[in-house]
Design a protein around this motif. Structure first.
Motif, PDB file in Angstrom:
ATOM      1  N   ALA A  40       0.856  -1.222   0.014  1.00 47.53           N
ATOM      2  CA  ALA A  40      -0.083   0.121  -0.118  1.00 47.53           C
ATOM      3  C   ALA A  40       0.866   1.151  -0.066  1.00 47.53           C
ATOM      4  O   ALA A  40       0.506   2.096  -0.649  1.00 47.53           O
ATOM      5  N   VAL A  41       1.967   1.250   0.760  1.00 45.68           N
ATOM      6  CA  VAL A  41       2.827   2.285   0.609  1.00 45.68           C
ATOM      7  C   VAL A  41       3.269   2.739  -0.650  1.00 45.68           C
ATOM      8  O   VAL A  41       3.533   3.808  -1.195  1.00 45.68           O
ATOM      9  N   HIS A  42       3.811   1.724  -1.380  1.00 44.98           N
ATOM     10  CA  HIS A  42       4.205   1.772  -2.651  1.00 44.98           C
ATOM     11  C   HIS A  42       2.867   2.317  -3.651  1.00 44.98           C
ATOM     12  O   HIS A  42       3.038   3.160  -4.716  1.00 44.98           O
ATOM     13  N   ALA A  43       1.739   1.585  -3.489  1.00 41.97           N
ATOM     14  CA  ALA A  43       0.550   1.880  -4.491  1.00 41.97           C
ATOM     15  C   ALA A  43       0.332   3.541  -4.322  1.00 41.97           C
ATOM     16  O   ALA A  43      -0.226   4.085  -5.153  1.00 41.97           O
ATOM     17  N   PHE A  44       0.511   4.034  -3.108  1.00 38.31           N
ATOM     18  CA  PHE A  44       0.009   5.341  -2.594  1.00 38.31           C
ATOM     19  C   PHE A  44       1.167   6.581  -2.703  1.00 38.31           C
ATOM     20  O   PHE A  44       1.001   7.538  -2.390  1.00 38.31           O
ATOM     21  N   GLY A  45       2.109   6.094  -3.331  1.00 39.30           N
ATOM     22  CA  GLY A  45       3.178   6.957  -3.966  1.00 39.30           C
ATOM     23  C   GLY A  45       4.177   7.223  -2.814  1.00 39.30           C
ATOM     24  O   GLY A  45       4.927   8.192  -2.966  1.00 39.30           O
ATOM     25  N   ALA A 122       4.215  12.184   1.145  1.00 42.48           N
ATOM     26  CA  ALA A 122       4.750  12.702   2.454  1.00 42.48           C
ATOM     27  C   ALA A 122       3.830  12.116   3.489  1.00 42.48           C
ATOM     28  O   ALA A 122       4.255  11.773   4.575  1.00 42.48           O
ATOM     29  N   HIS A 123       2.435  12.672   3.268  1.00 43.42           N
ATOM     30  CA  HIS A 123       1.569  12.100   4.224  1.00 43.42           C
ATOM     31  C   HIS A 123       1.263  10.560   4.531  1.00 43.42           C
ATOM     32  O   HIS A 123       0.927  10.097   5.513  1.00 43.42           O
ATOM     33  N   VAL A 124       1.436   9.824   3.344  1.00 42.40           N
ATOM     34  CA  VAL A 124       1.319   8.548   3.534  1.00 42.40           C
ATOM     35  C   VAL A 124       2.493   7.952   4.190  1.00 42.40           C
ATOM     36  O   VAL A 124       2.233   6.738   5.166  1.00 42.40           O
ATOM     37  N   ALA A 125       3.800   8.332   3.948  1.00 41.18           N
ATOM     38  CA  ALA A 125       4.671   8.007   4.737  1.00 41.18           C
ATOM     39  C   ALA A 125       4.621   8.125   6.255  1.00 41.18           C
ATOM     40  O   ALA A 125       4.946   7.119   6.776  1.00 41.18           O
ATOM     41  N   ARG A 126       4.190   9.262   6.480  1.00 41.57           N
ATOM     42  CA  ARG A 126       4.188   9.498   7.700  1.00 41.57           C
ATOM     43  C   ARG A 126       2.995   8.876   8.532  1.00 41.57           C
ATOM     44  O   ARG A 126       3.071   8.247   9.727  1.00 41.57           O
ATOM     45  N   ALA A 127       2.174   8.430   7.693  1.00 39.68           N
ATOM     46  CA  ALA A 127       0.769   7.414   8.117  1.00 39.68           C
ATOM     47  C   ALA A 127       1.430   6.138   8.412  1.00 39.68           C
ATOM     48  O   ALA A 127       1.068   5.733   9.390  1.00 39.68           O
ATOM     49  N   ALA A 128       2.390   5.557   7.653  1.00 39.83           N
ATOM     50  CA  ALA A 128       2.636   4.372   7.824  1.00 39.83           C
ATOM     51  C   ALA A 128       3.637   4.437   9.059  1.00 39.83           C
ATOM     52  O   ALA A 128       3.886   3.430   9.766  1.00 39.83           O
ATOM     53  N   THR A 129       4.535   5.327   9.050  1.00 38.62           N
ATOM     54  CA  THR A 129       5.545   5.364  10.370  1.00 38.62           C
ATOM     55  C   THR A 129       4.580   5.514  11.604  1.00 38.62           C
ATOM     56  O   THR A 129       4.986   4.870  12.659  1.00 38.62           O
ATOM     57  N   GLU A 362      -6.467  -5.476   6.710  1.00 38.96           N
ATOM     58  CA  GLU A 362      -5.960  -4.863   5.713  1.00 38.96           C
ATOM     59  C   GLU A 362      -6.935  -3.897   4.945  1.00 38.96           C
ATOM     60  O   GLU A 362      -6.514  -2.839   4.397  1.00 38.96           O
ATOM     61  N   ALA A 363      -8.161  -4.129   5.053  1.00 38.46           N
ATOM     62  CA  ALA A 363      -9.250  -2.971   4.684  1.00 38.46           C
ATOM     63  C   ALA A 363      -9.116  -1.794   5.405  1.00 38.46           C
ATOM     64  O   ALA A 363      -9.253  -0.829   4.870  1.00 38.46           O
ATOM     65  N   ALA A 364      -8.928  -2.218   6.751  1.00 39.60           N
ATOM     66  CA  ALA A 364      -8.737  -0.729   7.684  1.00 39.60           C
ATOM     67  C   ALA A 364      -7.494  -0.021   7.280  1.00 39.60           C
ATOM     68  O   ALA A 364      -7.341   1.298   7.216  1.00 39.60           O
ATOM     69  N   MET A 365      -6.310  -0.702   6.919  1.00 42.36           N
ATOM     70  CA  MET A 365      -5.147  -0.079   6.559  1.00 42.36           C
ATOM     71  C   MET A 365      -5.175   0.755   5.552  1.00 42.36           C
ATOM     72  O   MET A 365      -4.577   1.932   5.315  1.00 42.36           O
ATOM     73  N   LEU A 366      -5.858   0.045   4.418  1.00 46.61           N
ATOM     74  CA  LEU A 366      -6.183   0.534   3.084  1.00 46.61           C
ATOM     75  C   LEU A 366      -6.804   1.881   3.120  1.00 46.61           C
ATOM     76  O   LEU A 366      -6.537   2.925   2.357  1.00 46.61           O
ATOM     77  N   ALA A 367      -7.946   1.910   3.940  1.00 44.21           N
ATOM     78  CA  ALA A 367      -8.805   3.208   4.148  1.00 44.21           C
ATOM     79  C   ALA A 367      -7.860   4.224   4.827  1.00 44.21           C
ATOM     80  O   ALA A 367      -7.838   5.289   4.284  1.00 44.21           O
ATOM     81  N   GLY A 368      -7.117   3.876   5.853  1.00 46.24           N
ATOM     82  CA  GLY A 368      -6.317   4.807   6.479  1.00 46.24           C
ATOM     83  C   GLY A 368      -5.309   5.434   5.430  1.00 46.24           C
ATOM     84  O   GLY A 368      -5.110   6.677   5.431  1.00 46.24           O
ATOM     85  N   LEU A 369      -4.442   4.560   4.731  1.00 46.39           N
ATOM     86  CA  LEU A 369      -3.703   5.280   3.637  1.00 46.39           C
ATOM     87  C   LEU A 369      -4.053   5.993   2.594  1.00 46.39           C
ATOM     88  O   LEU A 369      -3.711   6.989   2.289  1.00 46.39           O
ATOM     89  N   ARG A 370      -5.278   5.480   2.100  1.00 47.41           N
ATOM     90  CA  ARG A 370      -6.153   6.137   1.251  1.00 47.41           C
ATOM     91  C   ARG A 370      -6.379   7.607   1.657  1.00 47.41           C
ATOM     92  O   ARG A 370      -6.277   8.605   0.937  1.00 47.41           O
ATOM     93  N   HIS A 520      -6.386  -2.473  -4.739  1.00 53.46           N
ATOM     94  CA  HIS A 520      -5.035  -2.557  -4.341  1.00 53.46           C
ATOM     95  C   HIS A 520      -4.676  -3.808  -3.301  1.00 53.46           C
ATOM     96  O   HIS A 520      -3.502  -4.157  -2.959  1.00 53.46           O
ATOM     97  N   ALA A 521      -5.753  -4.964  -3.100  1.00 51.99           N
ATOM     98  CA  ALA A 521      -5.413  -6.210  -2.517  1.00 51.99           C
ATOM     99  C   ALA A 521      -5.428  -7.341  -3.434  1.00 51.99           C
ATOM    100  O   ALA A 521      -5.771  -7.013  -4.548  1.00 51.99           O
ATOM    101  N   PRO A 522      -4.727  -8.364  -3.339  1.00 52.18           N
ATOM    102  CA  PRO A 522      -4.892  -9.625  -4.182  1.00 52.18           C
ATOM    103  C   PRO A 522      -6.296 -10.014  -4.377  1.00 52.18           C
ATOM    104  O   PRO A 522      -6.996  -9.875  -3.339  1.00 52.18           O
TER     105      PRO A 522
END
Length: 558
Positions: A40-45, A122-129, A362-370, A520-522
């Motif tokens: 997801a980090v890769h998919a969202f830039g 930047a906001h996606v990277a910060r969210a993952a951190t 996985e669905a919660a994480m994708l919602a958060g990063l989106r 974004h998921a298999p």
């Protein structure tokens, strides 16, 4: 107290030889092991952040960090209203472990890196951190989140921002209350809730009297003030200038004034909370406290709502982080424990439960990063409209699911899960706070209605988001059609709309998550999630996956 032995097994008397227990889940890279997050980090830039995320993943997965997480929640904060001579100090003492955790999170930029170094992703990277740190120790995430979110409210008031934002952007952590010119970093809190008002901030009785310029003198109380040792706070108060009532305004209240003078910030007591124990929450009183206006007089809600939107986003991220911890611990246990002649992870009933928990995570994480992507500096008008609705929608659904998800994962560990020696007992107590903080269920669902009525572009943007996967799943298409029909019906009957607010919000959220899973998921994950959550045979019980689902393949990725 947990004993840390790095998996060493001691052979003692024949009556107590330990076997059939998984090794300690320590000294691992949490980012490397979380395949869905990396994808997801890769998919969202934000693939450029991989090196730093691996570094953070190894840190939070280390024995020392996990031990600090235990210590910070065992040796909880203590309030000291006075010093030994009777002088008022209003300080909270934390265990050194808490300071080490907070220092590491700040050094990694989990607080304000997206603001300090804006670039695509930047906001996606910060969210993952943020999620990596919150996965292991959630309490410290409160001041980290508020500091990140406060920038949004402070940045357009240069009389405050010019002096304070450089301190917020710093990656140095200084826990002491020091004179302003001696402290080069800062954390920010917020104080809105009052005992008689709760989420109804306009019922607040705190008063601010104009002193001159943009300074006000505050008198009143706040019923919940988290992280009271922060260096400054955004506060709501009813301000007046002489005989003129200005209305509800937002003010910045520093703990320290010039020349080392302490601002009046009386800590009455600390809350005895169900969870979030490493982080202090206090009842405080203002009595001649000095604050500086942020934004315009009487426009306090409008000023602070930008902060609230981002802390709501972090509620989603924090819950998703907790879900990840729950899944990771449950799967680890199941892979290392045998029963009835086979590893638990290979028992079909357990495999189905683990897979279902993984899908929810996985669905919660994708919602958060989106959502994080929608807050990027380069966000379009459509992104801004979408986040206005998608943020409360996701906050409602993801955070509501957190406690049940934590319980089901805890049960996978059996009796071990029910003890404080394992992290899932703490997680079970922690997850409800995300559903309450920044608006509990009804407040959030009503805010969804408010967004639809005040910002009709948000509904169009949300529909456009759902239509990106149109034709990919007949089940999702049917759900989207039902949801948009319900939205139209609710909008047409504003008097009865609140009765349907929760149902509409849940439907919107599930459509949002399902669409993200498709993109974004298999395919095995996406199809199973959609069938289990939206299909005719959907159920609230974990482990009831559609027939033919390759549960083992889903678990293998988590």
């Amino acid at each position: 107290m947990t004993s840390y032995t790095r998996g060493r097994r001691v052979i003692g008397a024949a009556t107590h030889y330990v076997e059939n227990q998984p090794p300690w889940r320590v000294d691992i890279d949490e980012y490397e092991l979380n395949g869905p997050l990396r994808s997801a980090v890769h998919a969202f830039g934000a693939e450029w952040a991989d090196p730093q995320l691996h570094e953070s993943g190894a840190l939070v997965g280390s024995l020392d960090f996990q031990r600090d997480a235990d210590l910070a929640n065992t040796h909880t904060p203590v309030a000291y209203p006075h010093d030994r001579w009777g002088y008022r100090i209003d300080e909270v003492e934390y265990d050194p472990s808490y300071h080490r955790i907070l220092s590491a999170a700040v050094a990694a930029g989990a607080h304000t890196s997206a603001w300090a170094d804006p670039r695509p992703g930047a906001h996606v990277a910060r969210a993952a951190t943020f999620m990596l740190f919150a996965q292991v120790e959630p309490g410290h995430a409160c001041p980290v989140s508020m500091t990140h979110a406060a920038v949004a409210s402070m940045k357009d008031s240069p009389w405050v921002a010019d002096e304070w934002l450089p301190k917020l952007y710093s990656r140095d952590y200084e826990p002491r209350l020091l004179p302003h010119d001696e402290k080069h970093s800062a954390l920010i809190g917020m104080a809105m809730t009052e005992k008689q008002g709760g989420s109804d901030v306009r019922a607040g009785t705190t008063v601010g009297v104009h002193l001159g310029g943009r300074s006000y003198q505050l008198t009143g109380h706040k019923w919940f003030c988290s992280a009271p040792m922060s260096d400054g706070f955004l506060v709501l108060a009813n301000t007046r200038d002489g005989a003129t009532e200005e209305g509800l305004s937002c003010l910045f209240v520093p703990r320290m004034l010039s020349h080392g003078v302490r601002n009046v910030f009386r800590i009455q007591r600390l809350k005895d909370k169900l969870g979030n124990r490493s982080n202090a929450s206090a009842e405080i009183e203002f009595d001649g406290t000095v604050g500086t206006l942020v934004g315009e007089p009487g426009r306090g809600v409008r000023t602070i709502i930008e902060m609230v939107q981002r802390t709501r986003l972090d509620c989603v991220l924090g819950t998703a982080a907790g879900m990840r911890q729950s899944v990771a611990e449950a799967v680890w246990h199941a892979r290392g424990r045998a029963a009835f002649g086979a590893k638990l992870v290979d028992q079909p009933a357990m495999t189905a439960v683990l897979a279902d928990l993984a899908l929810e995570s996985e669905a919660a994480m994708l919602a958060g990063l989106r959502l994080a992507q929608l807050y990027e500096a380069e966000a379009s008008d459509g992104d801004i409209a979408l986040r206005r609705l998608a943020t409360p929608v996701s906050k409602y659904q993801v955070c509501k699911r957190g406690p049940q998800h934590a319980y089901e994962a805890l049960e996978c560990l059996g009796g071990n899960g029910y003890t404080e020696s394992f992290p899932l007992a703490r997680r079970y107590r922690e997850q409800p706070v995300m559903a309450i903080w920044e608006g509990s269920g009804n407040v959030i669902a009503l805010d969804v209605l408010r967004a639809l009525s005040r910002d009709p572009d948000s509904a169009d943007a949300f529909a456009d988001e759902l239509f990106t996967t149109r034709g990919s799943s007949a089940v999702l298409d049917a759900h989207v059609d039902r949801t948009l029909t319900l939205l139209t019906e609710v909008a047409a009957e504003p008097e009865t709309a609140p009765v349907h607010a929760r149902r509409l919000t849940e439907s919107l959220a599930l459509g949002f998550q399902a669409s993200l899973m498709l993109r974004h998921a298999p395919s095995v994950d996406a199809e199973a999630f959609i069938a289990a959550r939206l299909g005719e045979d959907r159920t609230a019980q974990y482990g009831s996956l559609p027939a033919g689902t390759d549960a083992a393949a889903i678990v293998a990725r988590h």
